[in-house]
Design a protein around this motif. Sequence first.
Motif, PDB file in Angstrom:
ATOM      1  N   ALA A 104      45.346  46.912  32.680  1.00  0.00           N
ATOM      2  CA  ALA A 104      45.305  47.087  34.125  1.00  0.00           C
ATOM      3  C   ALA A 104      46.375  48.072  34.592  1.00  0.00           C
ATOM      4  CB  ALA A 104      45.487  45.744  34.826  1.00  0.00           C
ATOM      5  N   ASN A 105      47.474  48.138  33.838  1.00  0.00           N
ATOM      6  CA  ASN A 105      48.513  49.116  34.177  1.00  0.00           C
ATOM      7  C   ASN A 105      47.961  50.537  34.048  1.00  0.00           C
ATOM      8  OD1 ASN A 105      50.778  51.017  32.833  1.00  0.00           O
ATOM      9  ND2 ASN A 105      51.652  49.774  34.493  1.00  0.00           N
ATOM     10  N   ALA A 106      47.156  50.760  33.014  1.00  0.00           N
ATOM     11  CA  ALA A 106      46.566  52.083  32.831  1.00  0.00           C
ATOM     12  C   ALA A 106      45.678  52.454  34.014  1.00  0.00           C
ATOM     13  CB  ALA A 106      45.748  52.118  31.536  1.00  0.00           C
ATOM     14  N   ILE A 107      44.903  51.475  34.494  1.00  0.00           N
ATOM     15  CA  ILE A 107      44.040  51.728  35.643  1.00  0.00           C
ATOM     16  C   ILE A 107      44.915  51.951  36.891  1.00  0.00           C
ATOM     17  CG2 ILE A 107      42.176  50.783  37.078  1.00  0.00           C
ATOM     18  CD1 ILE A 107      41.277  51.323  34.218  1.00  0.00           C
ATOM     19  N   TYR A 108      45.964  51.127  37.003  1.00  0.00           N
ATOM     20  CA  TYR A 108      46.871  51.262  38.152  1.00  0.00           C
ATOM     21  C   TYR A 108      47.441  52.672  38.237  1.00  0.00           C
ATOM     22  CZ  TYR A 108      51.286  51.056  40.670  1.00  0.00           C
ATOM     23  OH  TYR A 108      52.323  51.338  41.513  1.00  0.00           O
ATOM     24  N   LEU A 202      40.102  45.594  43.874  1.00  0.00           N
ATOM     25  CA  LEU A 202      40.832  46.067  42.702  1.00  0.00           C
ATOM     26  C   LEU A 202      42.129  46.749  43.118  1.00  0.00           C
ATOM     27  CD1 LEU A 202      41.012  46.682  39.653  1.00  0.00           C
ATOM     28  CD2 LEU A 202      39.737  48.781  40.088  1.00  0.00           C
ATOM     29  N   LYS A 203      42.018  47.607  44.117  1.00  0.00           N
ATOM     30  CA  LYS A 203      43.187  48.374  44.551  1.00  0.00           C
ATOM     31  C   LYS A 203      44.291  47.432  45.035  1.00  0.00           C
ATOM     32  CE  LYS A 203      44.349  51.984  47.837  1.00  0.00           C
ATOM     33  NZ  LYS A 203      43.838  52.730  48.989  1.00  0.00           N
ATOM     34  N   GLU A 204      43.883  46.464  45.829  1.00  0.00           N
ATOM     35  CA  GLU A 204      44.861  45.515  46.373  1.00  0.00           C
ATOM     36  C   GLU A 204      45.538  44.752  45.231  1.00  0.00           C
ATOM     37  OE1 GLU A 204      46.678  42.062  47.916  1.00  0.00           O
ATOM     38  OE2 GLU A 204      44.889  41.954  46.661  1.00  0.00           O
ATOM     39  N   ALA A 205      44.729  44.294  44.265  1.00  0.00           N
ATOM     40  CA  ALA A 205      45.268  43.492  43.161  1.00  0.00           C
ATOM     41  C   ALA A 205      46.210  44.322  42.289  1.00  0.00           C
ATOM     42  CB  ALA A 205      44.118  42.938  42.322  1.00  0.00           C
ATOM     43  N   LEU A 206      45.853  45.587  42.062  1.00  0.00           N
ATOM     44  CA  LEU A 206      46.707  46.431  41.228  1.00  0.00           C
ATOM     45  C   LEU A 206      48.048  46.690  41.899  1.00  0.00           C
ATOM     46  CD1 LEU A 206      44.123  49.081  39.916  1.00  0.00           C
ATOM     47  CD2 LEU A 206      45.162  47.224  38.601  1.00  0.00           C
ATOM     48  N   ILE A 207      47.991  46.976  43.193  1.00  0.00           N
ATOM     49  CA  ILE A 207      49.236  47.281  43.893  1.00  0.00           C
ATOM     50  C   ILE A 207      50.097  46.027  44.023  1.00  0.00           C
ATOM     51  CG2 ILE A 207      50.196  48.044  46.118  1.00  0.00           C
ATOM     52  CD1 ILE A 207      47.765  49.995  46.248  1.00  0.00           C
ATOM     53  N   LYS A 219      44.907  38.680  31.595  1.00  0.00           N
ATOM     54  CA  LYS A 219      46.063  37.806  31.801  1.00  0.00           C
ATOM     55  C   LYS A 219      46.532  37.770  33.247  1.00  0.00           C
ATOM     56  CE  LYS A 219      48.122  38.327  27.211  1.00  0.00           C
ATOM     57  NZ  LYS A 219      48.225  39.744  26.823  1.00  0.00           N
ATOM     58  N   HIS A 220      46.431  38.884  33.952  1.00  0.00           N
ATOM     59  CA  HIS A 220      47.043  38.935  35.280  1.00  0.00           C
ATOM     60  C   HIS A 220      46.061  39.194  36.422  1.00  0.00           C
ATOM     61  CE1 HIS A 220      50.127  40.453  32.297  1.00  0.00           C
ATOM     62  NE2 HIS A 220      50.587  39.274  32.658  1.00  0.00           N
ATOM     63  N   VAL A 221      45.275  40.264  36.319  1.00  0.00           N
ATOM     64  CA  VAL A 221      44.486  40.697  37.484  1.00  0.00           C
ATOM     65  C   VAL A 221      43.391  39.698  37.813  1.00  0.00           C
ATOM     66  CG1 VAL A 221      43.009  42.517  38.407  1.00  0.00           C
ATOM     67  CG2 VAL A 221      45.055  43.106  37.089  1.00  0.00           C
ATOM     68  N   ILE A 222      42.629  39.256  36.775  1.00  0.00           N
ATOM     69  CA  ILE A 222      41.545  38.310  37.033  1.00  0.00           C
ATOM     70  C   ILE A 222      42.116  36.978  37.575  1.00  0.00           C
ATOM     71  CG2 ILE A 222      39.599  37.056  35.996  1.00  0.00           C
ATOM     72  CD1 ILE A 222      39.065  40.031  36.150  1.00  0.00           C
ATOM     73  N   PRO A 223      43.152  36.394  36.912  1.00  0.00           N
ATOM     74  CA  PRO A 223      43.736  35.161  37.490  1.00  0.00           C
ATOM     75  C   PRO A 223      44.244  35.373  38.913  1.00  0.00           C
ATOM     76  CG  PRO A 223      44.502  35.465  35.240  1.00  0.00           C
ATOM     77  CD  PRO A 223      43.750  36.702  35.602  1.00  0.00           C
ATOM     78  N   TYR A 224      44.830  36.527  39.192  1.00  0.00           N
ATOM     79  CA  TYR A 224      45.324  36.801  40.543  1.00  0.00           C
ATOM     80  C   TYR A 224      44.182  36.759  41.552  1.00  0.00           C
ATOM     81  CZ  TYR A 224      46.989  39.598  44.498  1.00  0.00           C
ATOM     82  OH  TYR A 224      47.291  40.030  45.754  1.00  0.00           O
ATOM     83  N   CYS A 225      43.078  37.447  41.204  1.00  0.00           N
ATOM     84  CA  CYS A 225      41.935  37.462  42.123  1.00  0.00           C
ATOM     85  C   CYS A 225      41.371  36.055  42.286  1.00  0.00           C
ATOM     86  CB  CYS A 225      40.832  38.385  41.604  1.00  0.00           C
ATOM     87  SG  CYS A 225      41.327  40.116  41.584  1.00  0.00           S
ATOM     88  N   ASP A 227      42.974  33.173  41.951  1.00  0.00           N
ATOM     89  CA  ASP A 227      43.884  32.342  42.738  1.00  0.00           C
ATOM     90  C   ASP A 227      43.805  32.666  44.225  1.00  0.00           C
ATOM     91  OD1 ASP A 227      44.627  31.218  40.409  1.00  0.00           O
ATOM     92  OD2 ASP A 227      46.521  32.316  40.188  1.00  0.00           O
ATOM     93  N   ARG A 228      43.488  33.908  44.547  1.00  0.00           N
ATOM     94  CA  ARG A 228      43.378  34.265  45.965  1.00  0.00           C
ATOM     95  C   ARG A 228      42.068  33.809  46.570  1.00  0.00           C
ATOM     96  NH1 ARG A 228      45.886  38.720  48.738  1.00  0.00           N
ATOM     97  NH2 ARG A 228      43.768  39.293  49.337  1.00  0.00           N
ATOM     98  N   GLY A 229      41.234  33.175  45.742  1.00  0.00           N
ATOM     99  CA  GLY A 229      39.971  32.663  46.247  1.00  0.00           C
ATOM    100  C   GLY A 229      38.891  33.713  46.403  1.00  0.00           C
ATOM    101  N   GLU A 230      39.038  34.859  45.721  1.00  0.00           N
ATOM    102  CA  GLU A 230      37.985  35.879  45.770  1.00  0.00           C
ATOM    103  C   GLU A 230      36.732  35.353  45.075  1.00  0.00           C
ATOM    104  OE1 GLU A 230      38.207  38.601  47.356  1.00  0.00           O
ATOM    105  OE2 GLU A 230      40.271  39.338  47.376  1.00  0.00           O
ATOM    106  N   ARG A 231      35.598  35.987  45.392  1.00  0.00           N
ATOM    107  CA  ARG A 231      34.343  35.550  44.766  1.00  0.00           C
ATOM    108  C   ARG A 231      34.212  36.211  43.390  1.00  0.00           C
ATOM    109  NH1 ARG A 231      30.554  33.594  48.452  1.00  0.00           N
ATOM    110  NH2 ARG A 231      28.793  34.494  47.310  1.00  0.00           N
ATOM    111  N   LEU A 232      34.394  35.419  42.341  1.00  0.00           N
ATOM    112  CA  LEU A 232      34.273  35.914  40.970  1.00  0.00           C
ATOM    113  C   LEU A 232      32.973  35.398  40.371  1.00  0.00           C
ATOM    114  CD1 LEU A 232      37.299  36.490  41.399  1.00  0.00           C
ATOM    115  CD2 LEU A 232      37.714  35.674  39.080  1.00  0.00           C
ATOM    116  N   TYR A 233      32.199  36.297  39.795  1.00  0.00           N
ATOM    117  CA  TYR A 233      30.922  35.894  39.214  1.00  0.00           C
ATOM    118  C   TYR A 233      30.854  36.299  37.748  1.00  0.00           C
ATOM    119  CZ  TYR A 233      28.830  34.157  43.465  1.00  0.00           C
ATOM    120  OH  TYR A 233      28.552  33.399  44.562  1.00  0.00           O
ATOM    121  N   ALA A 234      30.083  35.506  37.006  1.00  0.00           N
ATOM    122  CA  ALA A 234      29.866  35.839  35.594  1.00  0.00           C
ATOM    123  C   ALA A 234      28.450  36.367  35.435  1.00  0.00           C
ATOM    124  CB  ALA A 234      30.078  34.611  34.724  1.00  0.00           C
TER     125      ALA A 234
END
Lengths: 424, 372
Positions: A104-108, A202-207, A219-225, A227-234
């Motif tokens: 995610a750092n690379a994308i950031y 994505l932008k918000e989570a990266l920043i 490890k970080h970005v998906i759990p962060y999203c 935890d913020r209650g975003e809509r995550l789908y599989a």
Amino acid sequence: MIKKEMIAMLLAGGQGSRLGVLTTRMAKPAVPFGGRYRIIDFPLSNCINSGIDTVGVLTQYQPLRLNTHIGIGIPWDLDRNIGGVTILPPFERNIHSEWYTGTANAIYQNIEYMESYHPEYVLILSGDHIYKMDYEVMLDFHRQNNAAVTIAAMPVPLEEAKRFGIVITDENRRITEFEEKPEEPHGNLASMGIYIFTWEVLKEALIANENQPNLDFGKHVIPYCHDRGERLYAYEYSSYWKDVGTLYSYWQANMELIDIVPEFNLYEEYWKIYTKCETLPPQYLSKESYAESSIIGEGSEIYGKVYNSVIGCDVRIGAGTVVRDSIIMNSTEVGKSCELNKVIVAENVRIGDGVVMGAGEEKENETDPEIYNHGLVTVAEHSLIPDGLRVGKNTVLGGKFDAADFPEGELSSGRTFIKAGERR
Amino acid sequence: MRAIGIILAGGSSHRMKELSKKRAIAAMPIAGSYRSIDFALSSMTNSHVQKVAVFTQYNAGSLNEHLSSSKWWDFGRKQGGLFVFTPAVTSDNNYWYRGTADAIYQNLSFLKNSHEPYVIIASGDGVYKLDFNKVLEYHIQKKADITVVCKKMEPGEEVERYGIVKMDSEDRIEEFEEKPVVARSNVVSCGIYVIRRRQLIELIEKSAEEDRHDFVRDILIRYRSLKRIYGYHMTDYWRNIATVNDYFRTNMDFLKPEIRDYFLHQYPDVYSRVDDLPPAKYNPGSNVSNSLVSAGCIINGIVEDSVLFKKVFIGSNCYIRNSIILNDVYIGDNVHIENCIVESRGTVRANARYGSEDGIRVVVETNDRYII
């Protein structure tokens, strides 16, 4: 104004150290696969076949081979006036220069690139999997669910689940739990490392996580999203998908291509896999040659016998040689009267006459048993193997050898022999 | 490069029999992976000719498809490029190309708007590699008006279908006979010419005024004593494919290691359109010997002394010998084919037998294909 609905970011900077000498001088996505392809051809072809014409390729480890392979993207029709393929290496800046420290750092570090296309969605891919997938269908799924993040996931055997990120969903495929490499997995739906993000999320989570060391999606970005209650789908996927992470799985995946109707079928018209093709000419099989249960690339000249093998382009196999259960990559030359069993020979290798490989006792590799196993012999690119050498099982060779390097004319099972100066 | 290129690719020939029904000769598939015109185009690009016009007329569908992108020969450039000229009806002309000279005349603006001093004219039905720079040097050194590339054919070859050339000791052409009843020499014109651009414009305009339309008959032969016309000796491989027998033989030549090495492995390369086909696949039961196999083929049977073009499927228990199987042919199980050319996209049903006792048979199969 430039605008693309969805752009793809392809992570291609990893070494893939479990592929041993194959990745000494190239990143894993550049490793040849299936005779004429390289691993990165699969996600790149999926992109163009799914209608995605803007792809950023993030490189870091040994990028030369990738850069020359991708060029301006002509083979994938990714040479575009607007968009197309862009190679994105890490770069120096005024303050806080750093390498890509995590996925995610690379994308950031490339927010500016993504922002210039004003995307609505960003597709995150990794450059080291073999599969065919229509990302447009996944995007439809993402839109239908009004999702913030959609994670492609596939069922894996429960005992293997702890190697993956595991998603637990409700009946509508909404993710209720996300566990990264759990000790005791509560499900077997594994994340494939393919994500569609709504760009703003994505932008918000990266920043928000920019100071997190080794910022990682799983490890970080998906759990962060989450935890913020975003809509995550599989998005469940159940066709062929192969992580060719280890030498043995790499060898297996190649061998699967030679089944009569392989599970992963390269001969389908409607989902072509594109690659940079340097050699066009037909292959020649001589009077004494024999080829069975094998695939052979363009321009190769076969004078020997080939069984159950994957032969690349521009390969020469001498008369009287027998090749079995092996992978021989582009521009390699095998001499006369050799016997090759379960050998992975990288590109531009010269093997002398009368060489025997993969014979002898089964013995664990002395240096890296977790890489070189299952009886495979691995020969690094640009190696020179002298006439008459006998090579045992679970061995690895790299370098320009001559007969003096092997006083007994043999490299016994389990040995690692990489000539000094070759491992740069 | 100081020259522009013209490739004459309009022709058909009754000597190609059924093969010409589908395509112009210049689009004939060669050596598994190429088409005839690739050799002229590759020689042009390898000689750094940057601007090339291809004149098409007869049955140009396959050819146009093949030339749909110029990038494979590296002609996708801002400077120059690849131009395909088909006959067009205009306010003052409603003819097809009435001959090679007429084809050039109808597109004279291409010549007039170029600035390169020389023109290389080549035909699309030759299989060769040639550095045009060498021909051009020779042309300048001889102070020639026109240079004709010539090839001395092996004794015993039928040369009566070519232009026959007789030169003096300085290699100036004294006699030029087009398709004579009996040839008086075995030196033939390869259909490759070098000429100064302004000279060509002048000659073409004059011929058009006189209602003469053929480059060979009305310019080369008519002006042979008036203009300095020289022969350049081609010493390497050259073959014209415009008859079924020559087409067959040219393809079979690629089974010889020295020919393969010369065309496929030595510098410079021959380029062609890239098809993105997977590697050829040899299933259990396949046994291929002394044959060329192209990308995308799937083989389950026996193949001997043959050339398989792209995407050929050969069923179980087949026996293919001394044959050419063109692109995308599907051959069912238990088929026996000997001494044949199987036309592209054909579907040969299981248990069929094709053979020929004398000469080469062209097989055109139009069965429906049920298997995908």
